[in-house]
Design a protein around this motif. Sequence first.
Motif, PDB file in Angstrom:
ATOM      1  N   ILE A   4       0.867  -1.184   0.000  1.00 45.64           N
ATOM      2  CA  ILE A   4       0.000   0.000   0.000  1.00 45.64           C
ATOM      3  C   ILE A   4       0.897   1.227   0.000  1.00 45.64           C
ATOM      4  O   ILE A   4       1.850   1.300   0.770  1.00 45.64           O
ATOM      5  CB  ILE A   4      -0.901   0.017   1.248  1.00 45.64           C
ATOM      6  N   LEU A   5       0.568   2.179  -0.867  1.00 43.31           N
ATOM      7  CA  LEU A   5       1.259   3.466  -0.867  1.00 43.31           C
ATOM      8  C   LEU A   5       0.266   4.551  -0.483  1.00 43.31           C
ATOM      9  O   LEU A   5      -0.770   4.712  -1.132  1.00 43.31           O
ATOM     10  CB  LEU A   5       1.859   3.770  -2.245  1.00 43.31           C
ATOM     11  N   PHE A  13      -2.007  10.547   9.954  1.00 42.56           N
ATOM     12  CA  PHE A  13      -2.793   9.671   9.091  1.00 42.56           C
ATOM     13  C   PHE A  13      -1.938   8.494   8.616  1.00 42.56           C
ATOM     14  O   PHE A  13      -2.407   7.365   8.539  1.00 42.56           O
ATOM     15  CB  PHE A  13      -3.354  10.470   7.906  1.00 42.56           C
ATOM     16  N   GLY A  14      -0.675   8.750   8.328  1.00 40.76           N
ATOM     17  CA  GLY A  14       0.239   7.685   7.926  1.00 40.76           C
ATOM     18  C   GLY A  14       0.445   6.670   9.033  1.00 40.76           C
ATOM     19  O   GLY A  14       0.434   5.456   8.792  1.00 40.76           O
ATOM     20  N   VAL A  15       0.595   7.148  10.253  1.00 42.25           N
ATOM     21  CA  VAL A  15       0.753   6.251  11.406  1.00 42.25           C
ATOM     22  C   VAL A  15      -0.511   5.414  11.583  1.00 42.25           C
ATOM     23  O   VAL A  15      -0.451   4.194  11.818  1.00 42.25           O
ATOM     24  CB  VAL A  15       1.071   7.061  12.688  1.00 42.25           C
ATOM     25  N   LEU A  16      -1.662   6.035  11.451  1.00 36.65           N
ATOM     26  CA  LEU A  16      -2.936   5.329  11.573  1.00 36.65           C
ATOM     27  C   LEU A  16      -3.065   4.241  10.499  1.00 36.65           C
ATOM     28  O   LEU A  16      -3.448   3.108  10.798  1.00 36.65           O
ATOM     29  CB  LEU A  16      -4.095   6.321  11.468  1.00 36.65           C
ATOM     30  N   MET A  17      -2.755   4.581   9.267  1.00 36.47           N
ATOM     31  CA  MET A  17      -2.855   3.609   8.169  1.00 36.47           C
ATOM     32  C   MET A  17      -1.895   2.438   8.390  1.00 36.47           C
ATOM     33  O   MET A  17      -2.257   1.281   8.176  1.00 36.47           O
ATOM     34  CB  MET A  17      -2.580   4.287   6.829  1.00 36.47           C
ATOM     35  N   LYS A  18      -0.666   2.728   8.807  1.00 36.97           N
ATOM     36  CA  LYS A  18       0.295   1.657   9.065  1.00 36.97           C
ATOM     37  C   LYS A  18      -0.182   0.754  10.190  1.00 36.97           C
ATOM     38  O   LYS A  18      -0.109  -0.471  10.090  1.00 36.97           O
ATOM     39  CB  LYS A  18       1.672   2.234   9.389  1.00 36.97           C
ATOM     40  N   SER A  19      -0.691   1.337  11.260  1.00 37.65           N
ATOM     41  CA  SER A  19      -1.146   0.525  12.383  1.00 37.65           C
ATOM     42  C   SER A  19      -2.388  -0.287  12.029  1.00 37.65           C
ATOM     43  O   SER A  19      -2.615  -1.351  12.586  1.00 37.65           O
ATOM     44  CB  SER A  19      -1.402   1.391  13.617  1.00 37.65           C
ATOM     45  N   VAL A  28       3.221  -1.095   4.164  1.00 35.68           N
ATOM     46  CA  VAL A  28       2.687   0.253   3.954  1.00 35.68           C
ATOM     47  C   VAL A  28       3.836   1.242   3.790  1.00 35.68           C
ATOM     48  O   VAL A  28       4.730   1.324   4.624  1.00 35.68           O
ATOM     49  CB  VAL A  28       1.786   0.690   5.128  1.00 35.68           C
ATOM     50  N   TYR A  29       3.784   1.989   2.687  1.00 30.94           N
ATOM     51  CA  TYR A  29       4.744   3.058   2.402  1.00 30.94           C
ATOM     52  C   TYR A  29       3.995   4.376   2.517  1.00 30.94           C
ATOM     53  O   TYR A  29       2.859   4.478   2.074  1.00 30.94           O
ATOM     54  CB  TYR A  29       5.312   2.918   0.986  1.00 30.94           C
ATOM     55  N   ARG A  39       7.895   9.030  -6.831  1.00 32.08           N
ATOM     56  CA  ARG A  39       9.144   8.263  -6.878  1.00 32.08           C
ATOM     57  C   ARG A  39       8.930   6.876  -6.259  1.00 32.08           C
ATOM     58  O   ARG A  39       9.297   5.853  -6.838  1.00 32.08           O
ATOM     59  CB  ARG A  39      10.252   9.013  -6.132  1.00 32.08           C
ATOM     60  N   ILE A  40       8.300   6.836  -5.082  1.00 31.63           N
ATOM     61  CA  ILE A  40       8.031   5.561  -4.411  1.00 31.63           C
ATOM     62  C   ILE A  40       7.091   4.708  -5.245  1.00 31.63           C
ATOM     63  O   ILE A  40       7.265   3.487  -5.351  1.00 31.63           O
ATOM     64  CB  ILE A  40       7.468   5.804  -2.996  1.00 31.63           C
ATOM     65  N   LEU A  41       6.096   5.322  -5.857  1.00 27.79           N
ATOM     66  CA  LEU A  41       5.148   4.612  -6.711  1.00 27.79           C
ATOM     67  C   LEU A  41       5.871   3.819  -7.794  1.00 27.79           C
ATOM     68  O   LEU A  41       5.614   2.630  -7.988  1.00 27.79           O
ATOM     69  CB  LEU A  41       4.182   5.612  -7.351  1.00 27.79           C
TER      70      LEU A  41
END
Length: 110
Positions: A4-5, A13-19, A28-29, A39-41
């Motif tokens: 998931i990117l 929000f990134g911390v929530l998505m990762k958890s 999760v990136y 770039r990550i994509l």
Amino acid sequence: MKKILLIDDEQDFGVLMKSFFAPKNYEVYHALTLSDGMRILDEVKPDYIFLDNNLPDGLGWGKTEYILVNHPTAQLNLISAYQVPKTSASSFRILEKPLVMEELNKIIVE
């Protein structure tokens, strides 16, 4: 393992998505800018993309066509807290913030 990117400038929000997704065995990136996200994509080739519209270095939704053409197997999910049109297509979804975790479960197909 599915990838998931998240391209969103909200650190929390990134911390929530990762958890939320890590225990479900997803990698999760998280990119905080549009340029890092693109770039990550291209490096990671994720299965699912969550793309915010309002980013510090541009409008994320402006990259929709590029993503759909160059990463056709990825499920693209456009997210925004502002003026979200109520439409979706088979190649992408539009989600309104705040996201509901039950809604995320429906999007991610294991």
